[in-house]
Write a protein that holds these residues in place. Structure first.
Motif, mmCIF file in Angstrom:
data_model
loop_
_atom_site.group_PDB
_atom_site.id
_atom_site.type_symbol
_atom_site.label_atom_id
_atom_site.label_comp_id
_atom_site.label_asym_id
_atom_site.label_seq_id
_atom_site.Cartn_x
_atom_site.Cartn_y
_atom_site.Cartn_z
ATOM 1 N N THR C 79 -4.432 2.373 5.716
ATOM 2 C CA THR C 79 -3.983 2.157 4.335
ATOM 3 C C THR C 79 -4.132 3.395 3.451
ATOM 4 N N PRO C 80 -5.340 4.000 3.373
ATOM 5 C CA PRO C 80 -5.425 5.189 2.518
ATOM 6 C C PRO C 80 -4.496 6.308 2.982
ATOM 7 N N LEU C 189 1.489 -1.973 -6.541
ATOM 8 C CA LEU C 189 0.488 -2.649 -5.702
ATOM 9 C C LEU C 189 1.022 -3.840 -4.892
ATOM 10 N N PRO C 190 1.748 -4.774 -5.522
ATOM 11 C CA PRO C 190 2.205 -5.927 -4.720
ATOM 12 C C PRO C 190 3.058 -5.491 -3.531
ATOM 13 N N GLY C 191 3.918 -4.508 -3.741
ATOM 14 C CA GLY C 191 4.754 -4.018 -2.649
ATOM 15 C C GLY C 191 3.916 -3.384 -1.555
ATOM 16 N N ILE C 192 2.900 -2.629 -1.971
ATOM 17 C CA ILE C 192 2.025 -1.975 -0.998
ATOM 18 C C ILE C 192 1.272 -3.027 -0.188
ATOM 19 N N ILE C 196 1.033 -3.859 3.882
ATOM 20 C CA ILE C 196 -0.218 -3.972 4.628
ATOM 21 C C ILE C 196 -0.254 -5.288 5.395
ATOM 22 N N MET C 197 0.215 -6.360 4.732
ATOM 23 C CA MET C 197 0.164 -7.657 5.409
ATOM 24 C C MET C 197 1.128 -7.725 6.578
#
Lengths: 285, 251, 278
Positions: C79-80, C189-192, C196-197
């Motif tokens: 993620t980072p 954030l929601p898109g990121i 991730i999910m």
């Protein structure tokens, strides 16, 4: 003070930006390092074009696996490409956008289903049907092609939809205004304008089919032989690696990595073609 | 008179398109300068050159100099971030950031390291008052700024700039999407504000320039045709182009 | 012979629509088939007890732990890296040769088959770095595998933040990093998170890359250097070696449910994100 840290941030971000490409190079380096010496030692021609795969006798010809991979991939294309492109055209041209926005992610769920589950369905459902209706062992090139064809559907559909939607509305409206039906518009205007994107989607699907392992192991039968009919049991390059990796040592293991090198090169070539095709679409847009 | 900006032989390019041609003039402090001209005349590009917002566009290139308080803002060691704190900007479309009214106003001060709650509270009240918005929002400072009306949003954007306590305020057609009442409120605010700030106002509405500005500059096709006292420009312009534009023959 | 356009139109609708419906039916069939056979097997005992006799009897508890730990480790690492890469590509640099190379590398990495990741993870993490068949080897391999997905979805999310927000932030005297931190990342954030999910979903179902790096031990791991078996690997072994059809169906159903939950919440989040934007 603040400017220094700002520069530091930029440098840090730049370094991380190279993480993906470094990973790719690292993968290439380690696979090649493990596989290339074998190819030199054994001979590329003998490795690629000999049909003799008998690791315990030191015979490492992967020709049957290459042929099997090509046939299975071709079969998957015959199943997946028409079905996928047809679905993409239907969803982008005939269905209201709100409906497409529900169905497209639903179809993308196909990509989320683990490949072992596809393999299992192939074993439990598809193989018996083939065995009972066409004869043969059931676990076969045909079963592998059908399962892989289904597995590439989400790739083909969603990339095709994206490229079809990128065709400017005005093209379509122009055609419809001249009295063309939706189908005439699709086959005279839309397909032409989104051709490179659709081709890219098929090539990416091909890459996925060639590289798929677990599902193919489960449904294709895994006999090392050059198939004479779609009902024959076959072993693909990927299946060969996965099946023998757990116990291979020495030269045998190197031969499997060398197979990985061949696979890696094929995939990179396919991806490069697809990425050129997609870029072409962007430029046109 | 104190000069805020010296513009010397300014040429400006976007990807080899010359959009500003050899501009020369001086902008004094504590006045309102109105910039008029038809669309595509380069007035917005000129405005955005003053706080280097054009840097964000790819393919932009500048020749000549812009001196701000005697310093060349395009010299390589000039601190752009500090420049933008001293030269604030209100855009054509009101763009509240998706956060509360309060957080919008203190966005700039917080960036500069002001974190003292009391000081921020004072700044919020002061800048909202100066932008003629305080009375309408003082009871709902914590609600989202996105819920304000268009006119209120644009005054919020003005207040947000004021909270940075800049020296110059650039306004890029700030009233283009607003109703007459909101426009009047913003114009009233500007007239008050020129006592403390230098204000440069780009507008498509020549009448607005006539109403609020002290000086007026007329741009056409990237050329600065004429600049002078607003009264003189609107009553006896030196150039026929200026006369044609303000009397409505084109644009 | 010339066929009237109206008939070709009708035929086209039938064929194209049929293809779409067939695709949907396959999806529905797979899910229902697995759930129908597998759901009766699943109960609390199945989920919380250890497998007995190689998985012939008992439950799948240790594989749940492996299935949680491996994707978790993978996203902690990827993620980072993925977010920073996308921030660099979209905010800190213009399109140059270098960014083209980075993008091409990301695309290629996305297309690498999982068996190659398995080979690489085995030779690099397991052998060269000496981590052995372990959670850490498996997690790192998965991290490399999902990195391109996270980069791409993060970049999409960042690109969808209106340009005007950036302008406003810069005009208020923010530096690039301040703009990223205060305006761009919160809005992307929601898109990121969606990206991730989706990556977690892919990691949960992954087999080829995991089996050669994390091994297939059924013991409950006591450190990240212990081998583990994920649900997907367990299911593969049960099904392929014909150990227990019943437990295979139960494991497959649990796997499908986990993947569906993760993916559906990702879509739900994405939709909310899009709805908020417009």
């Amino acid at each position: 003070m603040k400017l220094i840290s700002e520069k530091g941030v930029k440098r840090l971000l730049m370094i991380t930006a190279f993480s993906a490409i470094s990973a790719l190079l690292l993968i290439a380096l380690f696979i090649i390092n493990e596989g290339l010496p074998f190819i030199f030692k054994y001979g590329l021609k003998e490795f690629l074009f000999s049909s003799d795969w008998q690791p315990h006798l030191g015979k490492f010809g992967i020709y049957p696996m290459i042929v099997a991979s090509l046939w299975v991939t071709l079969g998957a294309m015959l199943v997946g490409a028409p079905l996928g492109v047809a679905g993409a055209l239907f969803l982008s041209e005939y269905v209201p956008k709100s409906v497409m926005n529900i169905i497209k992610p639903t179809i993308e769920l196909l990509a989320a289903i683990p490949s072992v589950v596809y393999g299992f369905i192939g074993v439990m459902v598809l193989a018996p049907i083939i065995r009972d209706n066409f004869g043969g062992p059931g676990l076969s090139l045909l079963a592998g092609s059908i399962i892989l064809g289904i597995m590439i559907l989400p790739t083909v559909i969603s990339i095709s939809i994206d490229s079809i939607l990128a065709v400017p509305r005005s093209y379509r409206e122009g055609s419809l205004a001249l009295g063309a039906t939706t189908w005439q518009t699709i086959h005279m205007v839309t397909i032409k304008a989104s051709k490179s994107g659709i081709i890219a989607s098929i090539i990416l699907g091909m890459g996925r089919a060639i590289g798929e392992t677990m599902a193919v192991i489960m449904v294709a039968g895994n006999s090392v032989n050059i198939p004479h009919s779609p009902l024959d049991s076959v072993r693909t390059l990927t299946a060969n690696i996965a099946l023998e990796m757990s116990y291979a040592t020495g030269l045998h293991r190197q031969a499997l990595f060398a197979t990985g090198v061949i696979l890696f090169i094929v995939i990179i070539i396919l991806n490069s073609i697809a990425s050129v095709a997609i870029r072409k679409r962007m430029v046109k847009k | 008179m104190n000069i805020k900006f010296h513009i010397q032989d300014l040429n400006f390019y976007f990807n080899n398109n010359k959009v500003l041609k050899l501009i020369n003039f001086e902008i004094p402090a504590n006045i309102i300068l109105g910039i008029i001209g038809p669309s595509g005349s380069g007035k917005t590009t000129f405005l955005r050159a003053l706080n280097r917002m054009n840097d964000l566009e790819s393919g932009s290139r500048i020749e000549g100099q812009i001196l701000f308080d005697g310093e060349d803002i395009y010299s390589s060691d000039y601190d752009v971030v500090a420049l933008r704190k001293r030269v604030g900007m209100v855009f054509a479309m009101p763009v509240p950031l998706p956060m509360s009214i309060y957080d919008n106003i203190v966005y700039g001060p917080r960036l500069s390291g002001v974190n003292d709650k009391k000081r921020l509270d004072v700044l919020v009240e002061k800048s909202l008052t100066a932008a003629y918005l305080w009375d309408e929002v003082k009871d709902r400072l914590k609600t989202s700024a996105m819920r304000l009306s268009g006119g209120q949003q644009q005054r919020l954007c003005l207040a947000r700039v004021l909270a940075m306590e800049p020296e110059v305020i650039l306004l890029d057609e700030p009233c283009s999407g607003l109703d007459p009442i909101s426009t009047a409120k913003i114009e009233d605010a500007l007239t008050e504000l020129k006592k403390e700030y230098t204000i440069i106002l780009v507008t498509n509405n020549t009448k607005q320039a006539a109403r609020v500005s002290d000086y007026t500059a007329f741009f056409l096709m990237g050329d600065l045709i004429e600049v002078g006292n607003t009264g003189q420009i609107f009553t006896s312009p030196n150039k026929t182009e200026t006369n044609d534009y303000i009397t409505g023959r084109f644009g | 012979m010339r066929i009237h356009p109206r008939y070709t139109q009708g035929g086209a609708v039938a064929v194209l629509g049929g293809a779409t419906i067939l695709t949907l039916m396959i999806l529905v069939f797979i899910i229902f088939f697995i759930l129908e056979k597998g759901l009766p097997v699943i109960n609390l005992n199945f989920l919380t007890s250890n497998p007995e006799d190689m998985g012939r009897a008992g439950g799948i508890f240790p594989t749940l732990i492996g299935t949680i730990l491996l994707p978790l480790l993978a996203i902690i690492i990827a993620t980072p890296l993925g977010i920073f890469t996308s921030v660099y590509l979209s905010e800190y640099t213009k399109e140059t040769k270098v960014t083209k190379v980075i993008r091409f590398g990301t695309d290629c990495l996305a297309g690498i088959p999982s068996i190659i990741f398995g080979l690489f993870g085995y030779i690099f993490f397991v052998i060269t770095l000496g981590f052995g068949w372990s959670i850490i080897s498996g997690g790192l391999t998965l991290a490399v595998m999902i990195l391109p997905t996270i980069i791409r979805t993060s970049e999409e999310a960042i690109k969808s933040v209106p340009k005007s927000y950036r302008e406003v932030s810069f005009s208020l005297g923010a530096t690039s990093w301040q703009t990223v931190k205060k305006v761009i990342l919160p809005n992307a954030l929601p898109g990121i998170v969606t990206g991730i999910m989706l990556s977690v979903g892919r990691s949960i179902g992954e087999t080829a890359a995991v089996i050669f790096t994390a091994g297939s031990s059924l013991r409950i791991p006591s450190s990240v250097f212990d081998s583990t078996r994920t649900m997907a690997v367990h299911f593969y072994i049960l099904a392929r070696e014909g150990i227990s059809a019943e437990n295979a169906y139960g494991t497959a159903a649990t796997l499908i449910i986990a993947v569906l939950i993760v993916n559906l919440s990702a879509y739900w989040l994405m939709n909310r994100f899009i709805a908020k934007r417009s």
